[in-house]
Design a protein around this motif. Structure first.
Motif, PDB file in Angstrom:
ATOM      1  N   ASP A 128       0.559  -1.615  -0.425  1.00  0.00           N
ATOM      2  CA  ASP A 128       0.172  -0.437   0.133  1.00  0.00           C
ATOM      3  C   ASP A 128       0.800   1.058   0.522  1.00  0.00           C
ATOM      4  O   ASP A 128       0.530   2.402  -0.112  1.00  0.00           O
ATOM      5  CB  ASP A 128      -1.200  -0.469   1.081  1.00  0.00           C
ATOM      6  N   ILE A 129       2.274   0.994   0.269  1.00  0.00           N
ATOM      7  CA  ILE A 129       3.092   1.950  -0.253  1.00  0.00           C
ATOM      8  C   ILE A 129       3.042   3.026  -1.082  1.00  0.00           C
ATOM      9  O   ILE A 129       3.063   2.484  -2.482  1.00  0.00           O
ATOM     10  CB  ILE A 129       4.495   2.064   0.398  1.00  0.00           C
ATOM     11  N   VAL A 130       3.268   4.235  -0.982  1.00  0.00           N
ATOM     12  CA  VAL A 130       3.241   5.124  -2.489  1.00  0.00           C
ATOM     13  C   VAL A 130       4.073   5.698  -2.605  1.00  0.00           C
ATOM     14  O   VAL A 130       4.113   6.508  -3.638  1.00  0.00           O
ATOM     15  CB  VAL A 130       1.944   5.987  -2.442  1.00  0.00           C
ATOM     16  N   ARG A 131       4.733   6.690  -1.444  1.00  0.00           N
ATOM     17  CA  ARG A 131       5.805   7.306  -1.438  1.00  0.00           C
ATOM     18  C   ARG A 131       6.608   6.778  -1.056  1.00  0.00           C
ATOM     19  O   ARG A 131       6.463   5.906   0.618  1.00  0.00           O
ATOM     20  CB  ARG A 131       5.146   8.576  -1.504  1.00  0.00           C
ATOM     21  N   ILE A 132       8.695   6.553  -0.587  1.00  0.00           N
ATOM     22  CA  ILE A 132       9.250   6.428  -0.102  1.00  0.00           C
ATOM     23  C   ILE A 132      10.346   7.013  -0.019  1.00  0.00           C
ATOM     24  O   ILE A 132      10.855   8.085  -1.207  1.00  0.00           O
ATOM     25  CB  ILE A 132      10.049   5.003  -0.752  1.00  0.00           C
ATOM     26  N   ASN A 133      10.803   7.974   0.953  1.00  0.00           N
ATOM     27  CA  ASN A 133      12.119   8.397   1.199  1.00  0.00           C
ATOM     28  C   ASN A 133      13.075   7.896   2.217  1.00  0.00           C
ATOM     29  O   ASN A 133      12.702   7.433   2.916  1.00  0.00           O
ATOM     30  CB  ASN A 133      11.435  10.093   1.714  1.00  0.00           C
ATOM     31  N   THR A 134      14.746   7.447   1.404  1.00  0.00           N
ATOM     32  CA  THR A 134      15.231   7.174   2.295  1.00  0.00           C
ATOM     33  C   THR A 134      16.064   8.288   2.225  1.00  0.00           C
ATOM     34  O   THR A 134      16.410   8.388   1.621  1.00  0.00           O
ATOM     35  CB  THR A 134      15.475   5.916   1.477  1.00  0.00           C
TER      36      THR A 134
ATOM     37  N   PRO B 185       4.856  -2.293 -11.076  1.00  0.00           N
ATOM     38  CA  PRO B 185       4.736  -0.122 -11.253  1.00  0.00           C
ATOM     39  C   PRO B 185       5.554  -0.360  -9.452  1.00  0.00           C
ATOM     40  O   PRO B 185       4.624  -0.881  -8.856  1.00  0.00           O
ATOM     41  CB  PRO B 185       4.313   0.818 -11.458  1.00  0.00           C
ATOM     42  N   ALA B 186       6.986   0.578  -8.758  1.00  0.00           N
ATOM     43  CA  ALA B 186       6.988   0.413  -7.914  1.00  0.00           C
ATOM     44  C   ALA B 186       6.681   2.199  -7.348  1.00  0.00           C
ATOM     45  O   ALA B 186       6.172   2.996  -7.871  1.00  0.00           O
ATOM     46  CB  ALA B 186       8.786   0.421  -7.523  1.00  0.00           C
ATOM     47  N   PRO B 187       6.419   2.274  -5.748  1.00  0.00           N
ATOM     48  CA  PRO B 187       6.027   3.079  -5.113  1.00  0.00           C
ATOM     49  C   PRO B 187       6.911   4.599  -6.337  1.00  0.00           C
ATOM     50  O   PRO B 187       8.145   4.378  -6.805  1.00  0.00           O
ATOM     51  CB  PRO B 187       6.751   3.724  -4.252  1.00  0.00           C
ATOM     52  N   ALA B 188       6.368   5.787  -5.611  1.00  0.00           N
ATOM     53  CA  ALA B 188       7.029   6.789  -5.961  1.00  0.00           C
ATOM     54  C   ALA B 188       8.191   7.173  -5.443  1.00  0.00           C
ATOM     55  O   ALA B 188       8.463   6.555  -3.577  1.00  0.00           O
ATOM     56  CB  ALA B 188       6.490   8.872  -6.244  1.00  0.00           C
ATOM     57  N   SER B 189       9.983   7.534  -5.304  1.00  0.00           N
ATOM     58  CA  SER B 189      10.478   7.270  -4.374  1.00  0.00           C
ATOM     59  C   SER B 189      12.010   8.452  -4.536  1.00  0.00           C
ATOM     60  O   SER B 189      11.739   8.834  -5.743  1.00  0.00           O
ATOM     61  CB  SER B 189      11.379   6.600  -4.845  1.00  0.00           C
ATOM     62  N   THR B 190      12.111   8.547  -3.792  1.00  0.00           N
ATOM     63  CA  THR B 190      13.085   9.549  -3.390  1.00  0.00           C
ATOM     64  C   THR B 190      14.877   9.197  -2.123  1.00  0.00           C
ATOM     65  O   THR B 190      14.203   8.572  -1.453  1.00  0.00           O
ATOM     66  CB  THR B 190      13.250  11.454  -2.699  1.00  0.00           C
ATOM     67  N   LEU B 191      16.103   8.752  -3.652  1.00  0.00           N
ATOM     68  CA  LEU B 191      17.278   8.510  -1.973  1.00  0.00           C
ATOM     69  C   LEU B 191      18.580   9.639  -2.182  1.00  0.00           C
ATOM     70  O   LEU B 191      18.827  10.044  -2.762  1.00  0.00           O
ATOM     71  CB  LEU B 191      17.186   7.219  -2.619  1.00  0.00           C
TER      72      LEU B 191
ATOM     73  N   GLU C   5      11.349   7.005   5.550  1.00  0.00           N
ATOM     74  CA  GLU C   5       9.715   7.697   5.552  1.00  0.00           C
ATOM     75  C   GLU C   5       8.946   7.087   4.002  1.00  0.00           C
ATOM     76  O   GLU C   5       9.532   7.118   3.702  1.00  0.00           O
ATOM     77  CB  GLU C   5       9.702   8.522   6.400  1.00  0.00           C
ATOM     78  N   VAL C   6       7.953   6.369   4.868  1.00  0.00           N
ATOM     79  CA  VAL C   6       6.892   6.876   3.878  1.00  0.00           C
ATOM     80  C   VAL C   6       5.335   7.334   4.146  1.00  0.00           C
ATOM     81  O   VAL C   6       4.659   7.166   4.767  1.00  0.00           O
ATOM     82  CB  VAL C   6       6.057   4.189   4.085  1.00  0.00           C
ATOM     83  N   ILE C   7       4.547   6.588   3.071  1.00  0.00           N
ATOM     84  CA  ILE C   7       3.038   7.736   2.782  1.00  0.00           C
ATOM     85  C   ILE C   7       2.310   6.308   1.944  1.00  0.00           C
ATOM     86  O   ILE C   7       2.893   5.979   1.057  1.00  0.00           O
ATOM     87  CB  ILE C   7       2.646   8.560   1.594  1.00  0.00           C
ATOM     88  N   ALA C   8       1.636   5.892   2.425  1.00  0.00           N
ATOM     89  CA  ALA C   8       0.863   4.478   2.537  1.00  0.00           C
ATOM     90  C   ALA C   8      -0.444   4.916   2.123  1.00  0.00           C
ATOM     91  O   ALA C   8      -1.135   5.637   2.884  1.00  0.00           O
ATOM     92  CB  ALA C   8       0.911   3.226   3.311  1.00  0.00           C
ATOM     93  N   ALA C   9      -1.321   4.429   1.168  1.00  0.00           N
ATOM     94  CA  ALA C   9      -2.869   4.915   0.799  1.00  0.00           C
ATOM     95  C   ALA C   9      -3.361   3.226   0.785  1.00  0.00           C
ATOM     96  O   ALA C   9      -2.840   2.670   0.181  1.00  0.00           O
ATOM     97  CB  ALA C   9      -3.003   5.481  -0.169  1.00  0.00           C
ATOM     98  N   GLY C  10      -4.665   3.269   1.779  1.00  0.00           N
ATOM     99  CA  GLY C  10      -5.608   1.801   1.483  1.00  0.00           C
ATOM    100  C   GLY C  10      -7.329   2.508   1.697  1.00  0.00           C
ATOM    101  O   GLY C  10      -7.409   3.078   2.077  1.00  0.00           O
TER     102      GLY C  10
END
Length: 127
Positions: free
Chosen positions: A72-78, A100-106, A122-127
């Motif tokens: 359910d993760i739509v965004r990952i910031n690592t 397709p994978a979540p949007a992501s910033t590293l 840190e993540v944002i999930a939607a469900g």
């Protein structure tokens, strides 16, 4: 459920992430604080890959409280503290998330609250 945004007018992602994800109306959002690799017994793995694993385990537990999961993760910031930790983190991420994978910033940062931490997610999930 999600609309994965991949405009043909820009270069495709060069790793396993999506440029953008549209969350449809009526979905709940869950925002997780940055998770570092600390186990309930205060143990911290020394390896960046093991730290990434533990970060995602902690995130899965948080999402589970809301009835959601890693899918359910739509965004990952690592954030990592050294360029050498990019690949171990990405190996874990690529194993846990299919396309397709979540949007992501590293990002590479100078450090965290404790010097033994190498990865924070840190993540944002939607469900």
């Amino acid at each position: 459920m999600f609309k994965f945004l991949a405009p043909k007018s820009i270069k495709p992602p060069f790793a396993r992430y999506s440029h953008g994800i549209e969350v449809p109306p009526g979905k709940r959002l869950v925002l997780c604080s940055g998770q570092v690799a600390i186990a309930p017994d205060d143990q911290i793995p020394g390896d960046a890959g093991a730290q990434a694993e533990l970060c995602f385990q902690n995130i899965a537990a948080i999402l589970g409280e809301a009835g959601l999961g890693l899918s359910d993760i739509v965004r990952i910031n690592t954030y990592v503290t050294d360029r050498a930790f990019l690949r171990p983190y990405m190996d874990v991420r690529d194993r846990l998330f299919t396309s397709p994978a979540p949007a992501s910033t590293l990002m590479i940062v100078s450090g965290f609250a404790r010097p033994e931490f190498k990865v924070e997610i840190e993540v944002i999930a939607a469900g």
